[in-house]
Design a protein around this motif. Structure first.
Motif, PDB file in Angstrom:
ATOM      1  N   MET A 140       0.837  -1.207   0.000  1.00  0.00           N
ATOM      2  CA  MET A 140       0.000   0.000   0.000  1.00  0.00           C
ATOM      3  C   MET A 140       0.870   1.255   0.000  1.00  0.00           C
ATOM      4  SD  MET A 140      -3.342  -1.039   2.229  1.00  0.00           S
ATOM      5  CE  MET A 140      -2.537  -1.524   3.734  1.00  0.00           C
ATOM      6  N   MET A 186     -10.959   1.729   2.388  1.00  0.00           N
ATOM      7  CA  MET A 186     -12.084   2.000   1.479  1.00  0.00           C
ATOM      8  C   MET A 186     -13.321   1.216   1.897  1.00  0.00           C
ATOM      9  SD  MET A 186     -10.694   2.255  -2.369  1.00  0.00           S
ATOM     10  CE  MET A 186     -10.187   0.576  -2.647  1.00  0.00           C
ATOM     11  N   THR A 187     -13.100  -0.076   2.226  1.00  0.00           N
ATOM     12  CA  THR A 187     -14.222  -1.003   2.398  1.00  0.00           C
ATOM     13  C   THR A 187     -15.069  -0.654   3.619  1.00  0.00           C
ATOM     14  OG1 THR A 187     -12.771  -2.682   1.475  1.00  0.00           O
ATOM     15  CG2 THR A 187     -14.759  -3.457   2.584  1.00  0.00           C
ATOM     16  N   GLY A 191     -20.781  -2.634   1.847  1.00  0.00           N
ATOM     17  CA  GLY A 191     -20.342  -2.960   0.486  1.00  0.00           C
ATOM     18  C   GLY A 191     -18.918  -2.542   0.238  1.00  0.00           C
ATOM     19  N   GLY A 192     -18.080  -3.498  -0.156  1.00  0.00           N
ATOM     20  CA  GLY A 192     -16.677  -3.194  -0.433  1.00  0.00           C
ATOM     21  C   GLY A 192     -16.435  -2.996  -1.917  1.00  0.00           C
ATOM     22  N   SER A 219      -6.247  -2.531   6.858  1.00  0.00           N
ATOM     23  CA  SER A 219      -5.352  -3.651   7.154  1.00  0.00           C
ATOM     24  C   SER A 219      -4.061  -3.294   7.850  1.00  0.00           C
ATOM     25  CB  SER A 219      -5.043  -4.422   5.875  1.00  0.00           C
ATOM     26  OG  SER A 219      -5.837  -5.582   5.872  1.00  0.00           O
ATOM     27  N   LYS A 260      -8.497 -13.591  11.274  1.00  0.00           N
ATOM     28  CA  LYS A 260      -8.554 -14.010   9.871  1.00  0.00           C
ATOM     29  C   LYS A 260      -8.064 -15.443   9.688  1.00  0.00           C
ATOM     30  CE  LYS A 260      -5.769 -10.797   9.317  1.00  0.00           C
ATOM     31  NZ  LYS A 260      -4.653 -10.008   8.837  1.00  0.00           N
ATOM     32  N   SER A 268      -4.994  -6.579  10.465  1.00  0.00           N
ATOM     33  CA  SER A 268      -6.193  -6.046   9.784  1.00  0.00           C
ATOM     34  C   SER A 268      -7.225  -5.628  10.829  1.00  0.00           C
ATOM     35  CB  SER A 268      -6.806  -7.106   8.869  1.00  0.00           C
ATOM     36  OG  SER A 268      -5.857  -7.530   7.931  1.00  0.00           O
ATOM     37  N   LEU A 419      -6.191 -15.035  -0.570  1.00  0.00           N
ATOM     38  CA  LEU A 419      -6.345 -13.623  -0.186  1.00  0.00           C
ATOM     39  C   LEU A 419      -6.189 -12.646  -1.349  1.00  0.00           C
ATOM     40  CD1 LEU A 419      -6.710 -11.286   1.676  1.00  0.00           C
ATOM     41  CD2 LEU A 419      -4.407 -11.624   2.551  1.00  0.00           C
ATOM     42  N   GLU A 424      -8.729  -5.975  -3.457  1.00  0.00           N
ATOM     43  CA  GLU A 424      -8.426  -5.214  -4.679  1.00  0.00           C
ATOM     44  C   GLU A 424      -9.196  -5.732  -5.887  1.00  0.00           C
ATOM     45  OE1 GLU A 424      -7.728  -2.847  -3.324  1.00  0.00           O
ATOM     46  OE2 GLU A 424      -5.854  -2.091  -4.134  1.00  0.00           O
ATOM     47  N   GLY A 427     -12.874 -11.953  -7.695  1.00  0.00           N
ATOM     48  CA  GLY A 427     -12.914 -12.533  -9.046  1.00  0.00           C
ATOM     49  C   GLY A 427     -13.962 -11.914  -9.976  1.00  0.00           C
ATOM     50  N   ASN A 428     -15.209 -11.921  -9.566  1.00  0.00           N
ATOM     51  CA  ASN A 428     -16.258 -11.406 -10.464  1.00  0.00           C
ATOM     52  C   ASN A 428     -16.045  -9.924 -10.768  1.00  0.00           C
ATOM     53  OD1 ASN A 428     -17.422 -13.895 -10.270  1.00  0.00           O
ATOM     54  ND2 ASN A 428     -19.159 -13.267  -9.001  1.00  0.00           N
ATOM     55  N   VAL A 429     -15.633  -9.212  -9.731  1.00  0.00           N
ATOM     56  CA  VAL A 429     -15.463  -7.766  -9.897  1.00  0.00           C
ATOM     57  C   VAL A 429     -14.327  -7.484 -10.883  1.00  0.00           C
ATOM     58  CG1 VAL A 429     -14.777  -5.670  -8.651  1.00  0.00           C
ATOM     59  CG2 VAL A 429     -16.493  -7.201  -7.683  1.00  0.00           C
ATOM     60  N   LEU A 432     -15.667  -8.011 -14.340  1.00  0.00           N
ATOM     61  CA  LEU A 432     -16.469  -6.857 -14.768  1.00  0.00           C
ATOM     62  C   LEU A 432     -15.563  -5.675 -15.120  1.00  0.00           C
ATOM     63  CD1 LEU A 432     -19.366  -7.045 -12.142  1.00  0.00           C
ATOM     64  CD2 LEU A 432     -19.487  -7.577 -14.595  1.00  0.00           C
TER      65      LEU A 432
HETATM   66  C1  LIG Z   1      -7.182  -9.794   4.699  1.00  0.00           C
HETATM   67  C2  LIG Z   1      -7.908  -8.673   4.074  1.00  0.00           C
HETATM   68  C3  LIG Z   1      -7.378  -7.410   4.127  1.00  0.00           C
HETATM   69  C4  LIG Z   1      -8.064  -6.335   3.601  1.00  0.00           C
HETATM   70  N1  LIG Z   1      -7.531  -5.088   3.720  1.00  0.00           N
HETATM   71  C5  LIG Z   1      -8.230  -4.027   3.287  1.00  0.00           C
HETATM   72  C6  LIG Z   1      -7.731  -2.702   3.497  1.00  0.00           C
HETATM   73  O1  LIG Z   1      -6.650  -2.491   4.036  1.00  0.00           O
HETATM   74  N2  LIG Z   1      -8.473  -1.666   3.070  1.00  0.00           N
HETATM   75  C7  LIG Z   1      -9.679  -1.852   2.452  1.00  0.00           C
HETATM   76  O2  LIG Z   1     -10.297  -0.878   2.071  1.00  0.00           O
HETATM   77  N3  LIG Z   1     -10.184  -3.083   2.250  1.00  0.00           N
HETATM   78  C8  LIG Z   1      -9.491  -4.176   2.647  1.00  0.00           C
HETATM   79  N4  LIG Z   1      -9.998  -5.434   2.479  1.00  0.00           N
HETATM   80  C9  LIG Z   1     -11.348  -5.570   1.975  1.00  0.00           C
HETATM   81  C10 LIG Z   1     -11.453  -6.098   0.560  1.00  0.00           C
HETATM   82  O3  LIG Z   1     -10.883  -5.220  -0.348  1.00  0.00           O
HETATM   83  C11 LIG Z   1     -12.938  -6.370   0.315  1.00  0.00           C
HETATM   84  O4  LIG Z   1     -13.331  -7.427   1.159  1.00  0.00           O
HETATM   85  C12 LIG Z   1     -13.237  -6.677  -1.123  1.00  0.00           C
HETATM   86  O5  LIG Z   1     -13.072  -5.520  -1.893  1.00  0.00           O
HETATM   87  C13 LIG Z   1     -14.657  -7.213  -1.325  1.00  0.00           C
HETATM   88  O6  LIG Z   1     -15.608  -6.387  -0.707  1.00  0.00           O
HETATM   89  P1  LIG Z   1     -16.707  -7.007   0.270  1.00  0.00           P
HETATM   90  O7  LIG Z   1     -16.004  -7.804   1.305  1.00  0.00           O
HETATM   91  O8  LIG Z   1     -17.618  -5.944   0.735  1.00  0.00           O
HETATM   92  O9  LIG Z   1     -17.502  -8.036  -0.634  1.00  0.00           O
HETATM   93  P2  LIG Z   1     -18.720  -7.684  -1.629  1.00  0.00           P
HETATM   94  O10 LIG Z   1     -18.455  -6.416  -2.335  1.00  0.00           O
HETATM   95  O11 LIG Z   1     -19.997  -7.837  -0.917  1.00  0.00           O
HETATM   96  O12 LIG Z   1     -18.568  -8.884  -2.671  1.00  0.00           O
HETATM   97  C14 LIG Z   1     -18.954 -10.209  -2.335  1.00  0.00           C
HETATM   98  C15 LIG Z   1     -18.825 -11.079  -3.579  1.00  0.00           C
HETATM   99  O13 LIG Z   1     -19.721 -10.594  -4.565  1.00  0.00           O
HETATM  100  C16 LIG Z   1     -19.047 -10.448  -5.794  1.00  0.00           C
HETATM  101  N5  LIG Z   1     -19.673  -9.353  -6.536  1.00  0.00           N
HETATM  102  C17 LIG Z   1     -19.732  -8.039  -6.209  1.00  0.00           C
HETATM  103  N6  LIG Z   1     -20.366  -7.362  -7.168  1.00  0.00           N
HETATM  104  C18 LIG Z   1     -20.731  -8.255  -8.123  1.00  0.00           C
HETATM  105  C19 LIG Z   1     -21.440  -8.175  -9.375  1.00  0.00           C
HETATM  106  N7  LIG Z   1     -21.879  -7.000  -9.842  1.00  0.00           N
HETATM  107  N8  LIG Z   1     -21.621  -9.309 -10.079  1.00  0.00           N
HETATM  108  C20 LIG Z   1     -21.188 -10.501  -9.623  1.00  0.00           C
HETATM  109  N9  LIG Z   1     -20.518 -10.638  -8.458  1.00  0.00           N
HETATM  110  C21 LIG Z   1     -20.304  -9.532  -7.718  1.00  0.00           C
HETATM  111  C22 LIG Z   1     -17.594 -10.184  -5.429  1.00  0.00           C
HETATM  112  O14 LIG Z   1     -16.713 -10.578  -6.495  1.00  0.00           O
HETATM  113  C23 LIG Z   1     -17.445 -11.061  -4.202  1.00  0.00           C
HETATM  114  O15 LIG Z   1     -17.105 -12.362  -4.605  1.00  0.00           O
HETATM  115  C24 LIG Z   1      -9.309  -6.535   2.970  1.00  0.00           C
HETATM  116  C25 LIG Z   1      -9.834  -7.827   2.871  1.00  0.00           C
HETATM  117  C26 LIG Z   1      -9.146  -8.880   3.418  1.00  0.00           C
HETATM  118  C27 LIG Z   1      -9.746 -10.262   3.308  1.00  0.00           C
END
Ligand SMILES: Cc1cc2nc3c(=O)[nH]c(=O)nc-3n(C[C@H](O)[C@H](O)[C@H](O)COP(=O)(O)OP(=O)(O)OC[C@H]3O[C@@H](n4cnc5c(N)ncnc54)[C@H](O)[C@@H]3O)c2cc1C
Length: 539
Positions: A140, A186-187, A191-192, A219, A260, A268, A419, A424, A427-429, A432
């Motif tokens: 980062m 960010m997350t 919704g991340g 994190s 984790k 984290s 991980l 970042e 997979g699906n995102v 897209l």
């Molecule tokens: C160990 C670890 C460290 C992290 N560190 C950081 C950090 O330092 N800072 C930070 O900001 N974040 C961090 N994250 C968060 C990470 O970036 C998010 O978990 C990730 O971006 C997914 O967001 P979410 O968990 O809200 O899942 P969601 O956004 O709810 O997604 C869930 C699933 O749905 C899928 N999905 C989403 N939209 C669609 C669509 N339109 N069509 C089909 N499928 C879809 C996604 O691919 C995913 O598989 C960390 C995560 C982990 C596990």
């Protein structure tokens, strides 16, 4: 008599046919594929030779193990109940952080010398083999540099410290520090992937802003500052939130550390902003545009990190099967084991090859290379991380029961494997995002196609696969088919990178088994590979 030698002759039996643990691995000297791909990409051999020997040595290896075993602890309050919001780490964590910064993990890419991104990429690959959790704040910090360019007065203060190569873990205002690290927040809970759903609010406070809200993942909360997104009047905006203001803590409260699956050394956390002072980066409403610069660069690291994890697993499995016997023969001499080993070696080298190929595109400053990097990094992030899980599971199985035992590196590697596919852009995102890039940045599709077409004529099976891809998808696929489309492009890009730089046995092994798909579903179920030549590259 005291002796450090373990006793093999026990009362009940003699211990034999158990490979000794590897004390040191020369991460450069013992990795022929790395030497070839890093140099082809323009990486700096001298720097990588030095770091490879040091990071593979016993001292840092033990420090890394300590950092994972003795987990970071959150200290929210002092004895009197005042907030401190600090995280305490084992000294091993600090030793590995220091090694990472001093080796140039956060600075090599930005020092203006040739091959900086390729060298950085190789350092990421190394760190994944040493301590993957520490790689998070280091990545980062590296990736924040281009995002800060949107706000030159902030860059002037922060960039020299982020790229100083100095580790200064003191919890003090930025002005007092020679070295600094930056995290990202960010997350949010709701919704991340869909950051536009962020609810953190930013309100103006003379020249700066005040933030209120939460972040569900942050994190590396001991960083000196965080790039974050919040809703200002003009829309979603990117901010830099320093941990310290002049002489006092900023309003960032750490709620708890996450428990984790892996990535244990990395603290984290969940945080809240309570009127935290924040500086805007870029324009109000242009938050995604600003932070995407950071995301683009962290994605490069999410391409190289799985390559490093696979390499660590492959290296250990190769070592093990070279020393262990079953049915009166060394495992490495058993024909089926050789097929498995060669198959994993091809995946590992393929992941490295496409990663280094893209890193060299990051190093070049022309429009075509930037466009290639834009789409290539998404394709390779998807493929490398999907492959990583299966490769590590199979390498674990090569050690038999011992692969499941924590005294080997396999359980740690297995926990790390998913991980980089999740953060970042899961997979699906990512798929897209590839579709979006092809629509909104047509030059990215053109640059990719130029690379793919440039390799036609080298192997008829590759040519046929490219033709079949273009026939199946003359335009964009339906959204529901995007994973297949992306996988197909990512495999072709990887094949192209191997055909450019790998020896024929590896490139042909990849083309026959991954492109022409002359294989079964699982590792080792392959035909037509020059198994001996591929294994010979492992040393
Ligand atoms: C160990 C670890 C460290 C992290 N560190 C950081 C950090 O330092 N800072 C930070 O900001 N974040 C961090 N994250 C968060 C990470 O970036 C998010 O978990 C990730 O971006 C997914 O967001 P979410 O968990 O809200 O899942 P969601 O956004 O709810 O997604 C869930 C699933 O749905 C899928 N999905 C989403 N939209 C669609 C669509 N339109 N069509 C089909 N499928 C879809 C996604 O691919 C995913 O598989 C960390 C995560 C982990 C596990």
């Amino acid at each position: 008599m005291t002796t450090s030698q373990p006793v093999s002759q026990l009362g009940s039996h003699e211990v034999f046919n158990q490979p000794e643990p590897q004390r040191a691995v020369d991460l450069w000297g013992q990795d022929q594929a790395l030497r070839e791909h890093a140099i082809a990409a323009g990486g700096r051999g001298d720097q990588l030779v030095r770091v490879g020997a040091k990071w593979g040595g016993e001292t840092l290896r033990v420090a890394a193990e300590d950092a994972r075993r003795d987990l970071p602890r959150l200290k929210m309050f002092d004895r009197s109940g005042r907030r401190v919001d600090e995280v305490e780490f084992h000294p091993g964590y600090h030793a590995v952080m220091q090694a990472g910064l001093e080796a140039g993990y956060t600075s090599s890419a930005w020092d203006g010398q040739a091959g900086g991104q390729a060298t950085h990429a190789a350092l990421v690959y190394y760190m994944a083999q040493l301590e993957p959790g520490v790689a998070c704040p280091l990545t980062m910090t590296y990736a924040a540099v281009p995002a800060l360019r949107h706000q030159p007065e902030l860059a002037e203060v922060w960039t020299p410290r982020l790229t100083s190569g100095v580790y200064d873990p003191s919890s003090t205002p930025i002005a007092t520090k020679r070295g600094a690290t930056l995290g990202m927040a960010m997350t949010e809970k709701q919704g991340g992937s869909d950051v536009r759903a962020n609810t953190t609010k930013a309100s103006r406070d003379s020249e700066a802003y005040r933030l209120n809200g939460h972040k569900w993942f942050c994190s590396a909360p001991m960083c000196d500052g965080f790039l974050t997104l919040a809703k200002a009047e003009g829309g979603l905006t990117c901010f830099l939130v320093p941990r310290w203001l002049d002489g006092e803590r900023n309003g960032i409260h750490i709620q708890r550390l996450k428990d984790k699956l892996g990535n244990k050394a990395n603290a984290s956390s969940e945080i809240e902003y309570h009127n935290a002072l924040a500086y805007r980066i870029g324009e109000e409403g242009a938050g995604v545009r600003a932070i995407i610069e950071m995301v683009h660069h962290t994605r490069l690291d999410t391409v190289l990190a799985p390559a490093g994890l696979m390499r660590a697993a492959l290296q250990e499995a190769h070592w093990w099967v070279s020393s262990r016997s079953a049915f009166q023969k060394r495992l490495i001499d058993q024909p089926m084991m050789r097929s498995v080993l060669a198959d994993l070696a091809v995946d590992t080298e393929a992941a490295l090859s496409v990663g280094m190929f893209l890193a060299s595109a990051f190093d070049r400053d022309d429009a075509e290379s930037r466009a290639l990097a834009r789409i290539g990094v998404a394709l390779a992030k998807y493929l490398n991380n999907k492959r990583c899980i299966g490769v590590i599971a199979e390498a674990m199985e090569m050690l038999g029961g011992m692969g499941y035992v924590e005294e080997t590196p396999m359980p740690m590697l297995y926990r790390e494997a998913p991980l980089n596919g999740i953060w970042e852009g899961s997979g699906n995102v990512i798929c897209l995002d590839v579709l979006r890039a092809l629509v909104k940045e047509p030059q990215a599709g053109d640059a990719l196609m130029n690379v793919l077409l440039s390799m036609t004529g080298s192997d008829a099976r590759y040519d046929a696969a490219l033709k079949a891809h273009l026939a199946r998808w003359p335009g964009l696929p339906m959204e529901a088919e995007a994973r297949w489309f992306v996988e197909s492009l990512a495999v072709l890009l990887t094949a192209a990178s191997l055909m450019k730089t790998a020896p024929s046995e590896v490139a042909e092994g990849y083309v026959s088994s991954r492109v022409a798909r002359d294989r079964g579903a699982f590792p080792g179920a392959v035909g037509g590979m020059d198994v001996d030549a591929i294994i010979a590259r492992l040393g």
